[in-house]
Design a protein around this motif. Structure first.
Motif, PDB file in Angstrom:
ATOM      1  N   PHE A 378       0.850  -1.178   0.000  1.00 38.91           N
ATOM      2  CA  PHE A 378       0.000   0.000   0.000  1.00 38.91           C
ATOM      3  C   PHE A 378       0.894   1.240   0.000  1.00 38.91           C
ATOM      4  CE2 PHE A 378      -2.234  -3.395   2.085  1.00 38.91           C
ATOM      5  CZ  PHE A 378      -3.544  -3.293   1.631  1.00 38.91           C
ATOM      6  N   VAL A 379       0.415   2.314  -0.589  1.00 44.04           N
ATOM      7  CA  VAL A 379       1.177   3.552  -0.630  1.00 44.04           C
ATOM      8  C   VAL A 379       0.394   4.630   0.114  1.00 44.04           C
ATOM      9  CG1 VAL A 379       2.289   5.280  -2.079  1.00 44.04           C
ATOM     10  CG2 VAL A 379       2.153   2.910  -2.863  1.00 44.04           C
ATOM     11  N   VAL A 380       1.030   5.257   1.097  1.00 45.69           N
ATOM     12  CA  VAL A 380       0.371   6.293   1.892  1.00 45.69           C
ATOM     13  C   VAL A 380       0.220   7.552   1.050  1.00 45.69           C
ATOM     14  CG1 VAL A 380       0.507   7.679   3.984  1.00 45.69           C
ATOM     15  CG2 VAL A 380       1.363   5.331   3.993  1.00 45.69           C
ATOM     16  N   LYS A 381      -0.997   8.078   1.007  1.00 48.83           N
ATOM     17  CA  LYS A 381      -1.270   9.258   0.200  1.00 48.83           C
ATOM     18  C   LYS A 381      -1.054  10.549   0.986  1.00 48.83           C
ATOM     19  CE  LYS A 381      -4.689   7.063  -2.818  1.00 48.83           C
ATOM     20  NZ  LYS A 381      -6.095   7.091  -3.283  1.00 48.83           N
ATOM     21  N   GLU A 382      -0.907  11.619   0.248  1.00 50.12           N
ATOM     22  CA  GLU A 382      -0.764  12.950   0.856  1.00 50.12           C
ATOM     23  C   GLU A 382      -2.027  13.291   1.635  1.00 50.12           C
ATOM     24  OE1 GLU A 382       1.399  16.010   1.976  1.00 50.12           O
ATOM     25  OE2 GLU A 382       2.148  14.773   0.323  1.00 50.12           O
ATOM     26  N   GLY A 383      -1.829  13.777   2.859  1.00 44.90           N
ATOM     27  CA  GLY A 383      -2.959  14.169   3.694  1.00 44.90           C
ATOM     28  C   GLY A 383      -3.686  13.024   4.353  1.00 44.90           C
ATOM     29  N   ALA A 384      -3.133  11.827   4.271  1.00 41.58           N
ATOM     30  CA  ALA A 384      -3.804  10.665   4.861  1.00 41.58           C
ATOM     31  C   ALA A 384      -3.889  10.795   6.377  1.00 41.58           C
ATOM     32  CB  ALA A 384      -3.050   9.395   4.493  1.00 41.58           C
ATOM     33  N   GLY A 423       3.850   8.923   0.818  1.00 37.53           N
ATOM     34  CA  GLY A 423       4.882   8.332  -0.027  1.00 37.53           C
ATOM     35  C   GLY A 423       5.493   7.068   0.528  1.00 37.53           C
ATOM     36  N   ASP A 424       5.230   6.756   1.801  1.00 44.19           N
ATOM     37  CA  ASP A 424       5.723   5.496   2.362  1.00 44.19           C
ATOM     38  C   ASP A 424       5.059   4.321   1.651  1.00 44.19           C
ATOM     39  OD1 ASP A 424       7.284   6.816   4.176  1.00 44.19           O
ATOM     40  OD2 ASP A 424       5.956   6.492   5.897  1.00 44.19           O
ATOM     41  N   HIS A 425       5.862   3.297   1.340  1.00 40.21           N
ATOM     42  CA  HIS A 425       5.340   2.044   0.808  1.00 40.21           C
ATOM     43  C   HIS A 425       5.248   1.067   1.978  1.00 40.21           C
ATOM     44  CE1 HIS A 425       5.718   2.698  -3.656  1.00 40.21           C
ATOM     45  NE2 HIS A 425       6.363   3.743  -3.165  1.00 40.21           N
ATOM     46  N   VAL A 426       4.046   0.640   2.295  1.00 39.81           N
ATOM     47  CA  VAL A 426       3.799  -0.194   3.463  1.00 39.81           C
ATOM     48  C   VAL A 426       3.462  -1.612   3.002  1.00 39.81           C
ATOM     49  CG1 VAL A 426       2.428  -0.475   5.561  1.00 39.81           C
ATOM     50  CG2 VAL A 426       2.926   1.823   4.678  1.00 39.81           C
ATOM     51  N   VAL A 427       4.068  -2.599   3.643  1.00 36.73           N
ATOM     52  CA  VAL A 427       3.845  -4.000   3.303  1.00 36.73           C
ATOM     53  C   VAL A 427       2.985  -4.653   4.373  1.00 36.73           C
ATOM     54  CG1 VAL A 427       4.929  -6.233   2.885  1.00 36.73           C
ATOM     55  CG2 VAL A 427       6.020  -4.145   2.054  1.00 36.73           C
ATOM     56  N   GLY A 447      -9.181   6.738   2.579  1.00 36.57           N
ATOM     57  CA  GLY A 447      -8.432   6.178   1.461  1.00 36.57           C
ATOM     58  C   GLY A 447      -6.947   6.421   1.590  1.00 36.57           C
ATOM     59  N   LEU A 448      -6.418   6.261   2.789  1.00 33.01           N
ATOM     60  CA  LEU A 448      -5.038   6.638   3.021  1.00 33.01           C
ATOM     61  C   LEU A 448      -4.043   5.800   2.231  1.00 33.01           C
ATOM     62  CD1 LEU A 448      -3.831   5.147   6.367  1.00 33.01           C
ATOM     63  CD2 LEU A 448      -6.115   4.731   5.540  1.00 33.01           C
ATOM     64  N   LEU A 449      -4.444   4.608   1.811  1.00 33.34           N
ATOM     65  CA  LEU A 449      -3.521   3.768   1.056  1.00 33.34           C
ATOM     66  C   LEU A 449      -4.131   3.445  -0.294  1.00 33.34           C
ATOM     67  CD1 LEU A 449      -2.313   1.255   3.776  1.00 33.34           C
ATOM     68  CD2 LEU A 449      -1.303   3.387   3.089  1.00 33.34           C
ATOM     69  N   SER A 450      -3.281   3.450  -1.329  1.00 32.88           N
ATOM     70  CA  SER A 450      -3.787   3.083  -2.651  1.00 32.88           C
ATOM     71  C   SER A 450      -4.014   1.588  -2.705  1.00 32.88           C
ATOM     72  CB  SER A 450      -2.786   3.489  -3.741  1.00 32.88           C
ATOM     73  OG  SER A 450      -1.582   2.764  -3.614  1.00 32.88           O
ATOM     74  N   PHE A 451      -5.157   1.175  -3.230  1.00 35.69           N
ATOM     75  CA  PHE A 451      -5.482  -0.257  -3.260  1.00 35.69           C
ATOM     76  C   PHE A 451      -6.385  -0.522  -4.443  1.00 35.69           C
ATOM     77  CE2 PHE A 451      -7.730  -4.075  -2.020  1.00 35.69           C
ATOM     78  CZ  PHE A 451      -6.719  -4.836  -1.490  1.00 35.69           C
ATOM     79  N   LEU A 452      -5.950  -1.399  -5.326  1.00 30.85           N
ATOM     80  CA  LEU A 452      -6.750  -1.805  -6.478  1.00 30.85           C
ATOM     81  C   LEU A 452      -7.229  -0.617  -7.297  1.00 30.85           C
ATOM     82  CD1 LEU A 452      -8.955  -4.592  -4.820  1.00 30.85           C
ATOM     83  CD2 LEU A 452      -6.747  -4.816  -5.930  1.00 30.85           C
ATOM     84  N   GLU A 453      -6.352   0.334  -7.550  1.00 31.67           N
ATOM     85  CA  GLU A 453      -6.754   1.507  -8.322  1.00 31.67           C
ATOM     86  C   GLU A 453      -6.343   1.374  -9.766  1.00 31.67           C
ATOM     87  OE1 GLU A 453      -5.043   4.787  -6.257  1.00 31.67           O
ATOM     88  OE2 GLU A 453      -6.619   4.828  -4.768  1.00 31.67           O
TER      89      GLU A 453
END
Length: 453
Positions: A378-384, A423-427, A447-453
């Motif tokens: 997952f990738v943490v988005k800006e303003g999450a 911008g952190d990549h979280v596993v 929607g703090l992490l990108s998922f299935l986009e």
């Protein structure tokens, strides 16, 4: 997400079951109604038809598919089906193939022009897993993510390990070196908490970085072995891929019971030792000097033969053994035996397709080839919102854990006090079926992490 799977064989069926656990919109099609009937109890739709019929593709609404996967036994049909599905409107297509020539970059570019986005060659994936296992002989499983910035290693714990008998909370002093992400015990995978105790014969999955991998090996009671001489039982397609990519790095001898196949391999790989004979015969193995080898790989057509071959190799003092076990009913039993690394093409192919589903970069992230556990990025988005919350307060539950992260290109482990940044990549390491739950949970955080986009 709408997913259409063409082919209810072993790979397609396993993939459909796995994805149905994630509550995806799944339709699986096949020409054999009996194969589809076995899926009646799962959360998916079935359709009797062929993947190379425009009428049947329209019937399963392939034009609306986010992902079309063709995994029938027929390579040409898979390629044509993906091309037809892509032209019909499917956003992405995946074709299972049986020809290594298609994996060459210039040829893969050709397939993209035909609306085929990804090629899956299970034998190639299996050979790559074997090569990795030969490099990291002390581990049962070794997964590198983000170009090696994070490593997840699966290790069978013996009584000589200093981890045995310890609660995970007692390992807090090593939190900057390792994170126990999962424990496989008695055929069950556990996402552990600080209260869990590591026991003898557990298979533990540990997240770490290259800086501390030697420390992890020592704590697990493992010694590194330099495996240079490799004895392979069986000369099938996986062996051919293994010779293609590893023949120059290892002294490989292949024992093959079919004389014609021996000649084919000898002609193609003149630097490899190809020997005709029945590798299931213990006397033949002794004649071929099994005692002199560092590693043994069982790649015959039957799981039983490969498991027994590895057990015989262990009796002859070979510490690193690898077995192809395609029958998933034997998988847990094989793990419980002292045979080392297990290779399963269905799991490898499903993991790679699942990775494509997650839209991960195959050079950076990898889904684990395990029966009942998954890894996702997952990738943490800006303003999450999560960026202002410590990990200990995220309420992840008992079926998922954060294995680590990559920040500014550097792999790091995560503690309860960690705060994420944009911008952190979280596993995430979670049990099968929990990724949808993770998505819902993270969506609660805007929607703090990108998922299935």
């Amino acid at each position: 997400m709408k997913i259409v799977i063409a082919g209810a064989g072993e790979v397609g069926t396993h993939l459909a079951k796995m994805l149905s656990d994630e509550e995806q919109d799944i339709t699986i099609m096949d020409t054999d109604p009996s194969k589809l009937a076995a899926l009646d109890d799962f959360n998916l739709m079935t359709y009797v038809g062929t993947s190379v019929s425009f009428m049947d593709l329209a019937a399963v609404n392939v034009a609306d598919a986010d992902l079309f996967i063709a995994c029938t036994p027929l390579e040409a049909r898979n390629i044509l089906a993906c091309s037809m599905a892509g032209e019909a409107g499917a956003k992405r297509t995946v074709a299972r193939i049986n020809n290594s020539e298609y994996m060459i970059k210039v040829h893969r570019d050709f397939f993209k022009t035909k609306r085929i986005d990804h090629l899956i060659y299970p034998e190639y994936l299996a050979a790559q897993e074997i090569i990795q296992a030969l490099k990291c002989t002390w581990a049962r499983n070794w997964y590198e993510l983000f170009n090696g910035e994070l490593i997840i290693v699966g290790v069978k714990i013996r009584k000589n390990s200093t981890l045995v008998g310890n609660h995970l909370r007692q390992l807090g002093q090593f939190s900057n070196k390792m994170h126990v992400s999962a424990i496989k015990r008695n055929h069950e995978t556990i996402i552990p908490t600080g209260r869990d105790v590591i026991k003898e014969n557990d298979i533990v999955y540990i997240a770490t970085t290259h800086d501390y991998i030697d420390d992890v090996a020592e704590m697990c009671g493992k010694k590194k072995i330099n495996a240079k001489k490799v004895l392979v039982m069986g000369g099938g397609p996986i062996t051919e891929q293994l010779l293609e990519f590893a023949c120059d790095d290892y002294d490989i001898k292949v024992l093959e019971p079919d004389r014609k196949r021996c000649q084919e391999l000898a002609d193609k790989f003149p630097n490899a030792a190809i020997v005709f004979g029945d590798p299931r015969d213990s006397d033949f193995l002794e004649e071929e000097g099994i005692d002199d080898y560092d590693a043994f790989v069982g790649l015959l057509d039957t799981s039983e033969a490969n498991i027994l071959g590895c057990l015989m190799a262990k009796e002859h003092g070979i510490s690193k053994t690898i077995a192809q076990v395609e029958n998933l009913n034997y998988f847990n039993e094989a793990e419980a035996l002292n045979i080392g690394t297990i290779i399963n093409k269905k799991l490898l192919a499903s993991s790679r397709i699942f990775q494509i589903l997650l839209d991960s970069d195959p050079e950076n992230s990898k889904s684990l080839a395990l029966q009942d556990a998954e890894v996702a990025e997952f990738v943490v988005k800006e303003g999450a919102k999560i960026a202002s919350t410590e990990v200990m307060n995220l309420g992840l539950g008992n079926n998922m854990t954060i294995a680590g992260m990559v920040r500014d290109g550097e792999g790091q482990l995560v503690t309860g006090r960690t705060r994420f940044k944009a911008g952190d990549h979280v596993v995430i390491f979670c049990l099968q079926g929990a990724l949808r739950e993770a998505e819902k949970k993270f969506k609660e955080h805007k929607g703090l992490l990108s998922f299935l986009e």
